[in-house]
Design a protein around this motif. Structure first.
Motif, mmCIF file in Angstrom:
data_model
loop_
_atom_site.group_PDB
_atom_site.id
_atom_site.type_symbol
_atom_site.label_atom_id
_atom_site.label_comp_id
_atom_site.label_asym_id
_atom_site.label_seq_id
_atom_site.Cartn_x
_atom_site.Cartn_y
_atom_site.Cartn_z
ATOM 1 N N LEU A 81 -35.376 -15.368 -31.737
ATOM 2 C CA LEU A 81 -36.753 -15.094 -32.127
ATOM 3 C C LEU A 81 -37.168 -13.696 -31.705
ATOM 4 N N SER A 82 -37.798 -12.979 -32.631
ATOM 5 C CA SER A 82 -38.292 -11.629 -32.363
ATOM 6 C C SER A 82 -39.791 -11.585 -32.639
ATOM 7 N N THR A 83 -40.581 -11.250 -31.619
ATOM 8 C CA THR A 83 -42.030 -11.179 -31.737
ATOM 9 C C THR A 83 -42.492 -9.766 -31.413
ATOM 10 N N THR A 84 -43.215 -9.130 -32.333
ATOM 11 C CA THR A 84 -43.704 -7.772 -32.108
ATOM 12 C C THR A 84 -45.200 -7.805 -31.828
ATOM 13 N N PHE A 85 -45.575 -7.212 -30.700
ATOM 14 C CA PHE A 85 -46.971 -7.128 -30.287
ATOM 15 C C PHE A 85 -47.448 -5.689 -30.451
ATOM 16 N N GLU A 86 -48.592 -5.525 -31.055
ATOM 17 C CA GLU A 86 -49.202 -4.199 -31.153
ATOM 18 C C GLU A 86 -50.475 -4.164 -30.316
ATOM 19 N N THR A 87 -50.596 -3.119 -29.511
ATOM 20 C CA THR A 87 -51.775 -2.939 -28.673
ATOM 21 C C THR A 87 -52.426 -1.587 -28.995
ATOM 22 N N ASP A 88 -53.534 -1.311 -28.351
ATOM 23 C CA ASP A 88 -54.190 -0.014 -28.570
ATOM 24 C C ASP A 88 -53.330 1.150 -28.109
ATOM 25 N N SER A 89 -52.449 0.885 -27.132
ATOM 26 C CA SER A 89 -51.664 1.976 -26.541
ATOM 27 C C SER A 89 -50.225 2.039 -27.019
ATOM 28 N N GLY A 90 -49.765 1.008 -27.747
ATOM 29 C CA GLY A 90 -48.370 1.034 -28.170
ATOM 30 C C GLY A 90 -47.940 -0.270 -28.821
ATOM 31 N N ALA A 91 -46.644 -0.494 -28.878
ATOM 32 C CA ALA A 91 -46.073 -1.705 -29.472
ATOM 33 C C ALA A 91 -44.829 -2.106 -28.697
ATOM 34 N N ALA A 92 -44.605 -3.411 -28.610
ATOM 35 C CA ALA A 92 -43.431 -3.925 -27.896
ATOM 36 C C ALA A 92 -42.887 -5.132 -28.642
ATOM 37 N N THR A 93 -41.592 -5.336 -28.542
ATOM 38 C CA THR A 93 -40.928 -6.466 -29.189
ATOM 39 C C THR A 93 -40.322 -7.383 -28.134
ATOM 40 N N LEU A 94 -40.629 -8.659 -28.258
ATOM 41 C CA LEU A 94 -40.086 -9.677 -27.366
ATOM 42 C C LEU A 94 -38.965 -10.417 -28.089
ATOM 43 N N THR A 95 -37.793 -10.438 -27.490
ATOM 44 C CA THR A 95 -36.641 -11.157 -28.044
ATOM 45 C C THR A 95 -36.358 -12.371 -27.177
ATOM 46 N N ASP A 96 -36.363 -13.553 -27.784
ATOM 47 C CA ASP A 96 -36.122 -14.814 -27.076
ATOM 48 C C ASP A 96 -34.878 -15.495 -27.639
ATOM 49 N N PHE A 97 -34.032 -15.985 -26.753
ATOM 50 C CA PHE A 97 -32.856 -16.719 -27.222
ATOM 51 C C PHE A 97 -32.327 -17.628 -26.118
ATOM 52 N N MET A 98 -31.557 -18.611 -26.545
ATOM 53 C CA MET A 98 -30.823 -19.471 -25.617
ATOM 54 C C MET A 98 -29.341 -19.153 -25.821
ATOM 55 N N PRO A 99 -28.652 -18.694 -24.769
ATOM 56 C CA PRO A 99 -27.233 -18.385 -24.921
ATOM 57 C C PRO A 99 -26.462 -19.591 -25.439
ATOM 58 N N VAL A 100 -25.556 -19.352 -26.352
ATOM 59 C CA VAL A 100 -24.787 -20.428 -26.966
ATOM 60 C C VAL A 100 -23.687 -20.879 -26.026
ATOM 61 N N HIS A 101 -23.604 -22.179 -25.846
ATOM 62 C CA HIS A 101 -22.536 -22.785 -25.057
ATOM 63 C C HIS A 101 -21.583 -23.448 -26.037
#
Length: 605
Positions: free
Chosen positions: A60-80
């Motif tokens: 999952l990739s979530t991009t947040f935009e703020t007044d000062s910039g932007a950041a992307t959050l990457t979420d995952f569960m390592p595969v077993h």
């Protein structure tokens, strides 16, 4: 896969159970905002959020935009990785959620709050720091190791971190489940998380490349396939009905059930979908689970089992939880596991039928069991049951239950003939004919001009849309055609979404949404009638109820346009796949038409 996590658009993990899908929640804010527990990592002052999966993955990739910039959050569960089902009670060493927040533009201030609450929010853990970047939370039988590349502090039975990121900078975090009385944990750093991200992405891309569907709905079909994979408990091969418990069928209502188990009636659709998309190993693993879990006395067959094959699924209400949006009670376990549901015997034979049609082998031992199942159906098909909808208002002679009894005989006869297996074919054919005649005599109401829910009833039921899809009757038979039209008139919303039934006392308080799987069944019927345009329109409308990530719930409220019921729902995603294939096969220029022996729940033409 051993478990999964649901992440909100605000970057908060609000549902996750360890070590298995059906274990007690570690993060459960979805069911109690105040005390359920959560794990949030996000910038401050977010103005806009967009999200999606990395193509062909469950990352999952979530991009947040703020007044000062932007950041992307990457979420995952390592595969077993698993070579196949091994140990249903396995507890893997790397049951982990990893998160990376990277500043893409300007600068962002961020906060991390990790507040685990074990045993469905009933245990506030003891949280201690083990270094500047690691901590450990434990309580009862559970433990959770926490890592972040930022400086960590323990607070309020959890952990916090904060800081500022500039373009190109990132913060990494991970939580790892520990089932032992030991604060020690593996050493994790940014390189470890980055390496696991690469491995996990490569795994999912390779898996997705095996998908054989190339039709117009490729994106939705692949997302559904990936969702089914994430709902599969790898140590046993079992496919969950849904990832959650007690998401309500109506907001504020009490129809809140635990769906973190495996239903036999999902088996046929699941095997067909997996085979038709090219995932033969997953289909074989699921069949292995089916055989392992169900083998024994036919009379002991249950509608559902635990993902490890467990049979005792005692239903309990958790009164300490507020419920999703105040919808009580929250339940774990499912009392329907003790119900008598005749349709499951037909589902089991139909799943074996699908498995052999796609090249699977039926062992002598399993065939002997299936013959016992057929004998049970021969002896008990005349009895009332609780039916496919697991009603709690008393047993009835449900029409679909009788039809699925017919299907049990029909599929057994087909298998015995095709494989030369020992069988009492003459007696089986006789009972098959008897059941069909009985359904046509008592399940069709001449005054209504349609099939009804149960013998002696005048209630319509969307489950009767399965009759032509099972090959029991042609869709264009006047009796079935009238039933389809009656369903469209009386069981659909203004926008065409199908309700299971109306005006029927099922022993529970009123209130539920339309059922997506029933809507897909109606689309299948329209396709079978040659009304492909209407079927396609309904399919697209139903698929369009997915959230921004392409995930479907069990139900949908057409008026409020919101998802209802447990989520994501395997049955809905199986319906999406199945109907997409039907549309593809029925498209102009396609010579081949589907036959009942080639796939489940469609018309023999």
């Amino acid at each position: 896969m051993h478990s999964c996590a649901l992440v909100s658009a605000a970057g908060s993990i609000d549902w996750c159970c360890f070590p298995r899908f059906d274990s007690a929640s570690v993060f459960g804010r979805m069911l109690d905002v105040k005390d359920g527990g959560f794990f949030q990592l996000a910038p401050h002052g977010v103005q806009r959020t967009t999200r999606g999966y990395l193509p062909g993955t469950a990352i999952l990739s979530t991009t947040f935009e703020t007044d000062s910039g932007a950041a992307t959050l990457t979420d995952f569960m390592p595969v077993h990785a698993h070579d196949g089902p091994i140990e249903p009670r396995e507890v893997a060493a790397q049951q982990q959620i990893a998160r990376i927040l990277e500043c893409k533009r300007g600068s962002v201030e961020f906060s991390l709050v990790c507040a685990p609450r074990f045993d469905y929010g009933s245990i506030v853990p003891h949280a201690v720091l083990t270094s500047d970047h690691t901590g450990f939370a434990h309580g009862g039988a559970d433990g959770l190791a926490v890592y972040t590349s930022a400086s960590l502090r323990a607070e309020g039975g959890g952990f916090r971190a904060a800081g500022t990121l500039r373009a190109g900078e990132r913060v990494c975090a991970a939580v790892t489940y520990h089932p032992c009385f030991d604060h020690s944990s593996e050493t994790i750093d940014e390189a470890t998380i980055s390496g696991r991200l690469g491995e996990t992405r490569a795994y999912w891309e390779a898996w997705s490349n095996r998908c054989l569907y190339r039709g117009p709905y490729a994106d939705a079909v692949l997302r559904s396939a990936i969702t089914l994979k994430t709902l599969t408990y790898a140590p046993s091969g079992a496919l969950l009905a849904a990832a959650t418990t007690s998401l309500p069928e109506t907001i504020g209502g009490s129809r809140n059930w635990d769906y973190r188990f495996t239903w036999l009636r999902d088996a046929t659709l699941a095997l067909y979908a997996l085979f038709i998309l090219g995932y033969r190993e997953e289909a074989a693993d699921f069949q292995t689970w089916l055989e392992w879990s169900t083998l024994g006395r036919a009379r002991d067959l249950q509608p559902m089992y635990g993902v490890g094959g467990e049979r005792r699924l005692t239903e309990v209400e958790l009164s300490h939880l507020d419920g999703h949006r105040g919808s009580k009670p929250v339940r774990i376990g499912n009392g329907a596991h003790r119900q008598f549901q005749l349709d499951i015997y037909g589902e089991l034979l139909d799943s074996a039928h699908q498995y052999r049609k796609f090249g699977g082998q039926i062992s002598a031992e399993y065939w002997a069991f299936l013959r016992r199942v057929v004998s049970f159906v021969v002896d008990h098909w005349r009895e009332p049951d609780e039916g496919i909808w697991e009603t709690r208002g008393g047993r009835k002679h449900f029409v679909l239950s009788k039809v699925m009894s017919w299907a049990a005989l029909d599929r057994a006869i087909r298998a015995a003939r095709a494989l030369g297996l020992p069988a009492d074919l003459e007696a089986w054919r006789s009972v098959r004919s008897e059941i069909r005649e009985d359904v046509l005599a008592h399940g069709f109401d001449s005054s209504l001009g349609s099939f009804v829910q149960a013998y002696g009833s005048r209630t319509l039921d969307a489950s009767n849309l399965l009759l032509p899809l099972l090959g029991f009757i042609r869709a264009d038979d006047p009796r079935m055609l009238a039933t389809i039209r009656a369903t469209e008139r009386s069981l659909t919303s203004d926008s065409g979404f199908v309700y299971r039934y109306r005006g029927f006392d099922d022993g529970l308080p009123e209130g539920e949404g339309s059922f997506l799987i029933c809507t897909f069944w109606l689309a299948d019927n329209l396709i079978a009638l040659g009304e492909g345009g209407r079927g396609r329109e309904l399919y697209e409308r139903c698929a369009g109820t997915a959230n921004d990530l392409g995930l479907l719930s069990e139900e949908f409220d057409p008026s409020a346009r919101e998802m209802l019921g447990n989520f994501p729902q395997a049955f809905s995603h199986l319906g999406l796949i199945n109907t997409a294939v039907h549309l593809d096969v029925a498209a102009p220029g396609n010579v081949r038409r589907m036959e009942v022996q080639d796939g489940p729940k469609h018309t023999s033409t």
